[in-house]
Design an enzyme around this catalytic site. Structure first.
Site, mmCIF file in Angstrom:
data_model
loop_
_atom_site.group_PDB
_atom_site.id
_atom_site.type_symbol
_atom_site.label_atom_id
_atom_site.label_comp_id
_atom_site.label_asym_id
_atom_site.label_seq_id
_atom_site.Cartn_x
_atom_site.Cartn_y
_atom_site.Cartn_z
ATOM 1 C CB SER A 144 -0.881 -0.004 1.257
ATOM 2 O OG SER A 144 -1.464 1.269 1.477
ATOM 3 C CE1 TYR A 157 -4.580 -2.008 5.149
ATOM 4 C CE2 TYR A 157 -3.324 -0.031 4.621
ATOM 5 C CZ TYR A 157 -4.056 -1.133 4.217
ATOM 6 O OH TYR A 157 -4.252 -1.368 2.877
#
Length: 717
Positions: A144, A157
């Site tokens: 990401s 995350y």
């Protein structure tokens, strides 16, 4: 058919979103696909099955909970039994939880890391034996943009995605000499159910319209202002991703400085950071990584040319330069009894060249060299127009003038091993105006002879005097030159004391003093070990020395295990990479008023005082003049009694770097992610990824793009 035809692909988290798009694209290309996930399994099987029907591929689903290692092991056994193992592994599964750190529930932390990071470790460790058995494999980790930057309230995350990028690099290193590649992609905002939920949550918590909440989310990190749908696969993405994947990579706009620095490392393409790219990561991009050939080292090509009697092998990278106005050029000089072709093939040049957009030239010593094929560094009679020194200057001029190479004259460097190292030092003395950096590996000091390699046979003052004399009218260029010195602690061919002397000589020429050390173990390579030393001036590093533990008389390639061959060691530090990084990061000729290079890999911070002064003078003097500080305020003040205005910008420090170098200084503010007075998006729009610019730290600890916005700044009317 494509290279993925007939291969078996396991895509975790593939019953919806990006994973489903990837699975369908792979099936359409003829790959057998094993789906995994908790979404609408029947719908996913129907979608992927339809694509597979056209190519004759098989599709199955395994319901393993990837957060549980035992279930991952069962899934991998199933893949081995039913499909004869996994050829293509796409680690895509992910979950999200948002909360401030102090409110983050430990069980949610554990869950996010288990799915987003640990599952990739387990699938990879179990897939690798299957891939090694077949002699082929592709691993793609869907990380990401949060694998490179951070957002508030996403501790688990962000930590997991950063960890996934790190795992990618390690696996890439361990498989670098095989036909297995490991890459990662770092997509920005892709409109998946997970992201849609975040938009809705933001709208509810802020009392916003959905469109407003969506735009606010995108504005934080996505310059395009657009979501990407998981299934979008424009030809741009296919072609750009399918042109041969690199095993090396990691760059927000360039290869990170981190990030990976090794032979055939992991590629992490931060597609969200490409300037105004309206399309981010797509299924086609991932498929392109999987199905294209795996090059032995990188994308560029070797060619040869003859200049001044030297057959020279030139590596032209596929990448652009990462600093300055073009590519760097590193002229690499072989040692005695060593062929240029061997130095070319074993030196591990290509990975560094691709990472830093640097041309590498490996010339053969003119007319076979002297003695045992050595470079003629001997004695003190060297000229810019004759002998080996003259030939090398002709080569540098030839390559710099070649428009196809796009060499920046401010980024020309020379390095070498043994006699090549000695010659590199000679070139640094003869032409400091040409060579912005020199690298000396096991090279005797300037002024010595072939019979003096076994013991140090000159003094620092003698070498400094000779080097200054050789430079002549160009000696002023020592003010912006860099030097890296390396020698192995097991080198019994060239006296190890020469390395200490070389570093000391160049430090004196540069006016640099001891500035402590650095960790060699943290450098890129294969089990690097040793002692790192630095000399610096007021603006940052000037001389670096590495004492490589257990390295013999050899060039350390840092490419993997194995025995030394032809004076090249595959172990230890990746010296080609280190040189490219040290020179690019600290180059004084790219921004002579900034005290160093365009990255913050140490030099931006070290030179922050001068950088700040340089920027303040350039940025604020104009406004002072415009505001009449210089255009008549004295006369006016004398007549009216009004004191002249004196502008001031009371910042604590200023640091110049590219946008990726400033990531650590960005934070979330009410107006968005960026500095205290500008969003990341606006800075990206103005500077892109490769242009360096200053940020100013105020007394409040925050960073500002405009010094006039720093608390306490005084602007004249």
């Amino acid at each position: 058919m494509t290279q993925s035809a007939g291969k078996t692909a396991l895509v975790t988290g593939s019953t919806s979103g990006i994973g489903l798009g990837i699975a369908g694209a792979l099936a359409a290309r003829g790959a057998h696909v094993l789906l995994n996930g908790f979404g609408d399994v029947e719908a996913a099987l129907a979608i992927v099955g339809d694509a597979a029907a056209k190519s004759g591929a098989r599709v199955a689903h395994h319901a393993a909970d990837v957060a549980k290692p035992a279930e991952v092991e069962a899934m991998m056994r199933y893949a081995d039994d039913v499909f004869d193992g996994v050829d293509i592994l796409v680690n895509n599964a992910g979950i999200q939880h948002v909360a401030p750190v102090e409110e983050f529930m430990p069980e949610r932390w554990d869950a996010v890391l288990a799915v987003n990071l640990s599952s990739a470790f387990h699938t990879t460790r179990l897939a690798l034996p299957q891939m090694r058995r077949k002699g082929w494999g592709r691993i793609v980790n869907v990380a990401s943009v949060h694998g490179l930057v951070a957002s508030a309230h996403k501790a688990a995350y962000v930590a997991a995605k950063h960890g996934l990028v790190g795992l990618t690099k390690v696996v890439a290193l361990e498989t670098a000499r095989t036909n297995i590649t490991c890459n990662a992609v770092c997509p920005g905002w892709v409109l998946t159910p997970l992201v849609q939920a975040q938009v809705e949550a933001r709208a509810i918590s802020g009392g916003l319209d959905l469109d407003v909440a969506r735009d606010a989310l995108l504005a934080e990190k996505q310059p395009s202002g657009q979501f990407v749908t998981p299934s979008s696969s424009p030809s741009w993405s296919v072609s750009s991703a399918a042109t041969r994947p690199r095993r090396s990579a990691a760059w927000p706009g360039r290869w990170t400085g981190p990030g990976p620095r090794n032979n055939d490392t992991a590629r992490v393409e931060d597609t969200a950071m490409h300037r105004f790219a309206p399309l981010l990561v797509t299924a086609a991009a991932v498929v392109g990584m999987l199905s294209s050939p795996a090059p032995a080292a990188a994308d560029g090509v070797w060619s040869s040319r003859t200049v001044a009697g030297m057959t020279t092998y030139v590596y032209t990278p596929a990448t652009a330069g990462v600093v300055g106005e073009g590519r760097g050029l590193l002229v690499a000089l072989h040692g005695c009894s060593q062929q240029a072709t061997v130095f070319r093939d074993l030196g591990n040049w290509a990975s560094a060249a691709e990472a830093y957009g640097m041309v590498v030239a490996v010339p053969s010593a003119p007319n076979g060299g002297v003695l045992l094929g050595c470079w003629d560094y001997f004695g003190g009679n060297h000229s810019r127009t004759q002998g080996h020194a003259g030939a090398l200057l002709q080569l540098a001029a030839n390559l710099t003038a070649d428009a196809a190479l796009d060499v920046d004259p401010a980024q020309v460097y020379v390095a070498g091993l043994s006699s090549g190292g000695g010659m590199a030092m000679v070139m640094g003395c003869v032409a400091p105006d040409v060579f912005a950096g020199i690298g000396i590996d096991a090279g005797p000091t300037v002024g010595t002879t072939s019979s003096q390699i076994g013991s140090v046979s000159t003094s620092k003052q003698a070498a400094v005097s000779l080097c200054t004399s050789l430079a002549g009218t160009h000696s002023g260029s020592f003010a912006t030159q860099l030097t890296s010195v390396l020698a192995g602690t097991s080198d019994y061919v060239v006296a190890q004391g020469y390395a200490d002397l070389n570093a000391s000589v160049m430090a004196q020429l540069y006016g640099a003093t001891s500035a402590g050390g650095f960790s060699v173990a943290d450098l890129e390579g294969y089990q690097p070990a040793g002692t790192g030393l630095l000399w610096a001036d007021a603006d940052g590093p000037r001389v670096s020395q590495i004492r490589a533990t257990s390295l013999g008389h050899a060039w350390p390639a840092g490419s993997g295990g194995g025995a030394d061959k032809s004076y090249v060691s595959p172990k230890h530090v990746n010296y080609a990479w280190y040189l490219a990084d040290f020179f690019s990061t600290n180059n004084r000729r790219l921004c002579p008023d900034c005290g160093g290079g365009n990255d913050d890999g140490g030099n931006g911070e070290t030179g922050s005082d001068d950088t700040g002064n340089g920027e303040t003078g350039n940025g604020e003097t104009g406004s002072g003049e415009t505001g009449s500080g210089e255009t008549g305020s004295d006369d006016s003040g004398g007549d009216t009694g009004v004191e002249p205005c004196t502008p001031s910008t009371p910042y604590v420090q200023a640091v110049t770097a590219t946008i990726s170098g400033h990531f650590s200084r960005f934070a979330s503010y009410p107006h968005g992610y960026g500095t205290a007075d500008a969003t990341y998006t606006s800075l990206f729009s103005k500077y892109g990824m490769s242009t360096a610019f200053p940020l100013y730290q105020g007394s409040d600890g925050k960073w500002y793009a405009d010094p006039a916005k720093v608390p306490g700044a005084v602007a004249c009317p």
